[in-house]
Write an enzyme that holds these catalytic residues in place. Structure first.
Site, mmCIF file in Angstrom:
data_model
loop_
_atom_site.group_PDB
_atom_site.id
_atom_site.type_symbol
_atom_site.label_atom_id
_atom_site.label_comp_id
_atom_site.label_asym_id
_atom_site.label_seq_id
_atom_site.Cartn_x
_atom_site.Cartn_y
_atom_site.Cartn_z
ATOM 1 N N CYS A 89 0.841 -1.202 0.000
ATOM 2 C CA CYS A 89 0.000 0.000 0.000
ATOM 3 C C CYS A 89 0.877 1.253 0.000
ATOM 4 C CB CYS A 89 -0.978 -0.055 1.165
ATOM 5 S SG CYS A 89 -2.356 1.118 1.008
ATOM 6 N N HIS A 206 -3.433 -5.639 1.108
ATOM 7 C CA HIS A 206 -2.700 -5.842 2.361
ATOM 8 C C HIS A 206 -2.607 -7.328 2.716
ATOM 9 C CE1 HIS A 206 -2.364 -1.689 4.050
ATOM 10 N NE2 HIS A 206 -3.337 -1.460 3.178
ATOM 11 N N GLU A 208 -0.788 -8.701 4.962
ATOM 12 C CA GLU A 208 -0.686 -8.873 6.415
ATOM 13 C C GLU A 208 -2.054 -8.851 7.079
ATOM 14 O OE1 GLU A 208 -1.075 -4.442 6.153
ATOM 15 O OE2 GLU A 208 -0.316 -6.069 4.909
#
Length: 234
Positions: A89, A206, A208
């Site tokens: 990002c 994302h 994660e």
């Protein structure tokens, strides 16, 4: 997996740094090391992750000030030596501003901040970041950005396609790539690209935040695992 240390860069305004730290630490034998933006010592890390957020408040444009932080001088040199760098990002935005990747990111097509689950397709699984995916695999991974509209001159897009540097494309749940499955207007539905050398990856979604089923999806976990297997020599 052999013990390896992965650097997570923290800029003023980073807000996914501890999410990334948590995801990295969830792998046996992998230790996250937080690297502050004004440091010059990478402390022997084997890979670096630039996390999401709003580095330096996104003043001027996203990633443009972070690119000049002391730590980025070291990250650029680290990447040029062939070590892995992952930008997520805002981290992707910083990589573009640093010229480690080609192209740029502008405001989303509808000029609104998007925070939602999305689906992307893995279109190049021969990279060190995607080796545990299968070609064409559809992944459910969230996005959260206001400037995620990837664009580049036609000759750059042509080169990215020719050298298989487009790694992820936005798609629908069945894997169809279309304008309707493109959340932000990115040219060619591009969600993530890699450099020609294959050691620097940037993506807007994302991973994660999709690293364990408790979060609604663990489809991002294989991206991190692919990278960690590579640096550990597994």
């Amino acid at each position: 997996m052999a013990d390896v240390t992965v650097g997570v860069v923290v800029f003023p305004g980073s807000n996914c740094d501890h999410d990334t730290e948590h995801a990295v630490a969830s792998f046996d034998g992998v230790r996250p090391l937080m690297l502050w933006h004004n440091e010059h010592d990478l402390q022997g890390v084997k890979a670096i992750i630039l996390p999401g957020g709003f580095s330096y408040g996104d003043y001027l444009r996203a990633g443009s000030i972070a690119r000049f932080s002391p730590i980025m001088q070291e990250v650029i040199e680290f990447a040029r030596k062939g070590f892995p760098v992952l930008g997520i990002c805002n981290g992707f935005q910083v990589l573009l501003e640093s010229k480690l990747l080609e192209g740029a990111l502008s405001r989303n097509r509808d000029k609104k901040f998007l925070c939602t689950q999305t689906t992307i397709k893995a279109v190049n699984c021969s990279t060190i970041f995607t080796s545990l995916y299968s070609e064409g695999q559809v992944l459910r991974i969230p996005i959260a950005h206001g400037e995620g509209n990837y664009f580049a001159p036609a000759e750059v897009i042509e080169s990215l396609e020719e050298h298989e540097q487009i790694v992820f494309r936005y798609c629908d749940a069945e894997g169809n790539v279309s304008d309707g499955s493109n959340p932000n207007g990115s040219v060619k539905n591009i969600a993530g690209i890699i450099n020609r050398q294959g050691n620097v990856l940037g993506l807007m979604p994302h991973p994660e935040r999709a690293s364990e089923k408790l979060l609604g999806s663990d489809d991002g976990r294989s991206l991190l695992e692919s990278l960690f297997h590579h640096i550990a020599g597994v």
